[in-house]
Design an enzyme around this catalytic site. Sequence first.
Site, short mmCIF file in Angstrom:
data_model
loop_
_atom_site.label_atom_id
_atom_site.label_comp_id
_atom_site.label_asym_id
_atom_site.label_seq_id
_atom_site.Cartn_x
_atom_site.Cartn_y
_atom_site.Cartn_z
N CYS A 114 -9.21 27.31 10.78
CA CYS A 114 -10.17 26.65 11.67
C CYS A 114 -9.68 26.71 13.12
CB CYS A 114 -10.45 25.24 11.19
SG CYS A 114 -12.01 24.63 11.81
N GLU B 111 -7.97 25.73 2.15
CA GLU B 111 -7.02 24.83 1.47
C GLU B 111 -7.74 23.81 0.59
OE1 GLU B 111 -7.54 25.01 4.74
OE2 GLU B 111 -7.41 23.08 5.76
N PRO C 293 7.39 -9.64 -7.26
CA PRO C 293 6.18 -9.20 -6.55
C PRO C 293 5.07 -8.78 -7.51
CG PRO C 293 8.15 -8.23 -5.56
CD PRO C 293 8.59 -8.91 -6.82
N ARG D 26 -16.99 21.86 15.07
CA ARG D 26 -18.15 21.90 15.97
C ARG D 26 -18.20 23.20 16.75
NH1 ARG D 26 -20.18 16.81 16.01
NH2 ARG D 26 -18.60 15.19 15.80
N GLY E 191 -6.83 27.18 14.00
CA GLY E 191 -5.88 28.30 13.97
C GLY E 191 -6.57 29.65 14.13
N SER F 246 0.86 -1.19 0.00
CA SER F 246 0.00 0.00 0.00
C SER F 246 0.90 1.24 0.00
CB SER F 246 -0.91 -0.02 1.22
OG SER F 246 -0.13 -0.01 2.38
N HIS G 113 -11.84 26.08 5.83
CA HIS G 113 -10.61 25.43 5.34
C HIS G 113 -10.42 25.79 3.87
CE1 HIS G 113 -9.70 22.79 8.75
NE2 HIS G 113 -11.01 22.73 8.92
N GLY H 271 0.86 5.49 -3.93
CA GLY H 271 0.43 6.71 -4.64
C GLY H 271 -0.57 6.39 -5.73
N1 GLN Z 1 -11.62 21.28 16.91
C1 GLN Z 1 -12.19 22.46 16.40
C2 GLN Z 1 -13.70 22.33 16.18
O1 GLN Z 1 -14.21 21.26 16.19
C3 GLN Z 1 -11.50 22.87 15.12
C4 GLN Z 1 -11.73 21.93 14.00
C5 GLN Z 1 -10.80 22.14 12.83
O2 GLN Z 1 -9.74 22.73 12.98
N2 GLN Z 1 -11.17 21.62 11.69
O3 GLN Z 1 -14.39 23.30 16.00
#
Ligand code: GLN
Length: 548
Positions: free
Chosen positions: A385, A516, A189, A469, A387, A13, A514, A16
């Site tokens: 998030c 990203e 293999p 959450r 952060g 595994s 997020h 890639g």
């Molecule tokens: N733990 C935090 C929350 O649940 C941040 C989640 C995250 O960084 N995706 O809100």
Amino acid sequence: MVNYIIVTGGVISGLGKGITTASIGKILQLHGYKVTAMKIDPYINCDAGTLRPTEHGEVWVTEDGGEIDQDLGHYERFLDINIPKHHNITTGQVYGIVIDKERKGKYLGKTVQPIPHVTDEIKERIRRPSTEGKYDFILVEIGGTVGDYENVLFLEAVRQMKREGNHLIDVHVTYVPVLETLGEAKTKPTQHSVKLLREMGIQPDFIITRSEKPLDEPRRDKIALFCNVDEEDVISDSNIDNVYAVPLMFEEQYLSKKILKKLHLRKDHNDLATWKTYIENIRSYEKKLNIGIVGKYFDIGSFKLSDSYISVIEAVKHAAWNNGFTPYIEWIDSKQYERDPNTITNLNELDGIIVPGGFGLSGIEGKISTIQHVREHNIPYLGLCLGMQLAVVEYARNICGLSDANSKEVNKETQHSVIDVIPEQATIIRESRYGATMRLGSYPAILQPGSQVQQLYGKTKVYERHRHRYEVNPEYIELLEQKGLVFSGKSPDRVLMEFMELPNHPFFIATQAHPEFKSRPMKPSPVFDGFVKAAWKKQQQDQKIMVK
Ligand code: GLN
């Protein structure tokens, strides 16, 4: 008629396969075909949402709120498309449906069996995207390796699909090791892996060999002979400096042409040039950026850290490349600053700092110290998030004077829970309903006109993906804003804080979302783009100071 490309794996595994699948999709897409991709994860979990990052790597979040294996991230980035959550199939989902149908008497008294009932359900799920009439190709990556117990029924479903006349080819990805003592690439293999696959009734159409070095002629011939494929259908997939160059490596071996030939399709046009130039440019960038990611998930055996934050890393790369930089990422374990607070000045050496998303308690204080340091020393900061939540905690503690301010996730007893759960989430947590119950997927934010984020996005309504959450507690918004923190993006009802920034800092932007997940090659996320520009500025200023 839709065409299926099934990607199976052999030998080991972690080869890639996700990148291979995405790259095959890309070369077909660059030839003008409409392509999508699916991932089969043979585990019993219904999705990846409850899996620990050190166990599984990053959890990818789709627009429609699916919590899925990171391979879907590769597909979205390479193909520049949004992929819905039903393009991820797990054993748990399939059995869930079959058991539910059985309880409802849908099988009309029959004995419900793996074959045909479970395989029928799998085939139905694989074929579902074809009913949308939008695709020429559906790539289906089957997780795990041939020979695993877990993926037997998925392979059987594929065998049946071929028998039923679907246009389907199998691409088998294997590993060709080089034994140091022999100095020779070994094909055994691969031979065994294909033997296992053929026992399942599947003859691969192509064999893609992962290896450190390109496959040589004698090895290619041997694999072809023993695995019953043409020599030209053995494709070498050797280590490469940049994953986005894998489609080019395949095209050098005419893979798209060979696939189209097998499916009796014509190649209409070829857009490979832009992609090629993009990769060539990346290889030529000489300006280096040093970005620190301060996280956790660092200390589990041989676990690969970059897997937990892969989308953040890719988003940094896309933004850096778009500005002509080569990014270098330094991994920083936030717990280091809890053990030895003096080392925090090491952050000054970096051009910008990211605190990415995360869950749980460990390393939190080290992250808060990081945020305080970058705020006070004008180091560009991007908070994602968690952060953002911790940036709010830090501000509440050190600027608003609420010294015990915290997130309820971290300290249930805190007097000042500046980050707390919304009431409906409190019920969910009380009832331990953890699967697929976070605030998930794409939500809009209204950006404050003239704010830094509004300028970066160039518009006032933006959509980003979420997975959390906890939220900024509305009770503290007024105080935080009075003390200079700007919530520059809010939910349309203005209840949830989506973006924050500090106007007197060169770049201090954080978001509950997020971004990203929406970053793509050639189309970086606006906040990452702003962040790398600010990081470059800092580097230039630091150099000026050194010269003086
Ligand atoms: N733990 C935090 C929350 O649940 C941040 C989640 C995250 O960084 N995706 O809100």
